[in-house]
Scaffold this active site. Structure first.
Site, PDB file in Angstrom:
ATOM      1  N   ARG A 169       0.832  -1.203   0.000  1.00 40.34           N
ATOM      2  CA  ARG A 169       0.000   0.000   0.000  1.00 40.34           C
ATOM      3  C   ARG A 169       0.866   1.252   0.000  1.00 40.34           C
ATOM      4  NH1 ARG A 169      -4.835  -0.896   4.217  1.00 40.34           N
ATOM      5  NH2 ARG A 169      -5.552   0.984   3.146  1.00 40.34           N
ATOM      6  N   GLN A 209      -6.766   8.716   6.866  1.00 38.46           N
ATOM      7  CA  GLN A 209      -5.589   8.211   7.554  1.00 38.46           C
ATOM      8  C   GLN A 209      -4.441   9.203   7.491  1.00 38.46           C
ATOM      9  OE1 GLN A 209      -4.730   4.381   5.859  1.00 38.46           O
ATOM     10  NE2 GLN A 209      -6.543   3.413   6.736  1.00 38.46           N
ATOM     11  N   ASP A 228     -14.874   2.244   2.306  1.00 33.87           N
ATOM     12  CA  ASP A 228     -14.779   0.904   2.882  1.00 33.87           C
ATOM     13  C   ASP A 228     -16.024   0.065   2.611  1.00 33.87           C
ATOM     14  OD1 ASP A 228     -12.235   1.266   3.928  1.00 33.87           O
ATOM     15  OD2 ASP A 228     -12.991   2.083   5.808  1.00 33.87           O
ATOM     16  N   ARG A 263      -9.218  -3.738  -4.888  1.00 36.89           N
ATOM     17  CA  ARG A 263     -10.648  -4.038  -4.772  1.00 36.89           C
ATOM     18  C   ARG A 263     -11.412  -3.709  -6.041  1.00 36.89           C
ATOM     19  NH1 ARG A 263     -11.501  -1.935   1.480  1.00 36.89           N
ATOM     20  NH2 ARG A 263     -10.570  -3.784   2.450  1.00 36.89           N
ATOM     21  N   ARG A 272     -12.772  -7.377   3.717  1.00 37.14           N
ATOM     22  CA  ARG A 272     -14.042  -6.833   3.238  1.00 37.14           C
ATOM     23  C   ARG A 272     -14.535  -7.569   1.986  1.00 37.14           C
ATOM     24  NH1 ARG A 272     -14.703  -2.786   6.784  1.00 37.14           N
ATOM     25  NH2 ARG A 272     -12.901  -1.464   7.253  1.00 37.14           N
TER      26      ARG A 272
END
Length: 385
Positions: free
Chosen positions: A77, A122, A267, A298, A339
């Site tokens: 990431r 974040q 999310d 994702r 998730r």
């Protein structure tokens, strides 16, 4: 985290804080920012990008070297997005080709005004935490609103914070301690809401956080035909907490999630997309490139997963389109992403045939006991050895 803690779990120490851990509650007795000491080894953040980025903000103000590391997924990431603003504040921060491990040589910081290139709570929180010990005010400018837990908590603790017009400014601050209960995670609740909708069930979720910057998924679900009602019962460090009631759903509708909305449901996109597979028309998630740099890609995982389950959807540039029409069944691959695992399981509740989800144990990262919780609600789920 590996920072010199003793292994007994009772009265153990990490740096200069004492943790009393006997089931719940967890008591932490700190001695102030200046008493932090250099960790004896790397600070292991596991799969948590929030932990790594916020710890980078904390350690940036500490006059010693810290190394932040994580698992294979976290190490892919992007971390320059947090390293760069901390450098402008005076810390020396090195990444590994833009990723973890991160090495932070902290020290005296100066307040800055920093504009984040992408909307990310974040990074904003890391800068604000670093700003608590900086000389002068620290301001973050965001291109779009993001989740505001850090600002809410710091304001509740007595910090001087100004918010408005896309700006958040904080003055140096040290709080005196607090007591509070951690509310249920609304992002985890989103999977239960979708499960109730797809099975036509009525459901009440108690003790869940209802921060408005975390519940926009309910607005999107409302456009999709899911009826809910949030009832605030108390606050915890400024955060509204209460019940979330879900009414039986008569059918799923298609919608469009705009670029302005995307950061507020980032999310929840996996479960919103799986809900959309059961609509009768196309649902669009616009400008969703940030999904490429989560625990997995994702954006690709959703498109591939829908196809693997006999549905229709795909990626067009940075947009995700879900054609609707339902799912036929098949095998979905969670790619180790918590998730995605939960989203595929919920999607399968309304599929025309059996859905198998591999690596479903990844759900325990954020929702331990997720599969048993669905089974307790009456869902037809079997865990294969």
């Amino acid at each position: 985290m590996n920072g010199g803690a003793t292994p007994d779990g009772h009265g153990s120490t990490w740096n200069a804080a004492t943790f009393g851990r006997d089931e719940t509650p967890l008591e932490v007795e700190g001695e102030g920012w200046s008493s932090l000491v250099e960790p004896t080894g790397p600070l292991e953040c596991g799969n948590s990008g929030t932990s790594m980025r916020l710890l980078a903000g904390v350690t940036a103000a500490s006059p010693f070297r810290s190394v932040l590391t994580g698992d294979e997924s976290l190490s892919t990431r992007p971390m320059e997005r947090v390293a760069e603003p901390l450098r402008t504040m005076g810390a020396q921060v090195a990444t590994t080709d833009g990723h973890a491990p991160i090495t932070v040589d902290g020290g005296d910081l100066r307040g800055v005004t920093y504009e984040t290139p992408v909307p990310t709570a974040q990074v904003k929180s890391a800068i604000l935490l670093a700003g608590l010990t900086a000389e002068g005010p620290t301001t973050v400018r965001e291109p779009a609103d993001t989740r505001d837990h850090t600002e809410v908590a710091l304001a509740a603790l007595g910090a001087t914070i100004e918010r408005g017009g896309g700006l958040v400014t904080i003055e140096p601050f040290q709080h005196e301690g607090f007591a509070g209960r951690v509310p249920g995670d609304p992002s985890s609740a989103a999977f239960l809401v979708a499960a109730a909708a797809l099975t036509g069930s009525e459901l009440t979720i108690t003790g869940v956080g209802l921060n408005p910057t975390r519940t926009h998924f309910l607005d999107v679900m409302s456009r999709m035909g899911v009826r809910t009602e949030a009832r605030v019962e108390r606050t915890e460090l400024g955060e509204p907490v209460g019940e979330l009631w879900v009414a039986p759903c008569d059918g799923v509708l298609a919608t469009r999630v705009t670029p302005e909305e995307l950061p507020l449901v980032i999310d929840e996109v996996p479960i919103l997309a799986m809900l959309a597979t059961h609509a009768a028309a196309d649902t669009w998630f616009l400008d969703a490139a940030e999904l490429r740099v989560k625990e997995s890609d994702r954006l690709a995982a959703i498109g591939t997963g829908i196809a693997d389950l006999g549905g229709h959807g795909g990626v067009e540039g940075d947009d995700l389109v879900v054609a609707g029409g339902g799912l036929g069944g098949g095998i979905a691959h969670a790619r180790g992403d918590h998730r995605m695992a939960m989203a595929f399981v919920v999607a399968g509740l309304a599929a025309r045939s059996v859905v198998e989800v591999d690596d479903v144990e990844a759900a325990d990262v954020s929702f331990p006991g997720f599969v048993p919780a669905l089974a307790a609600l009456g869902a037809g789920i079997e865990v294969l050895a």
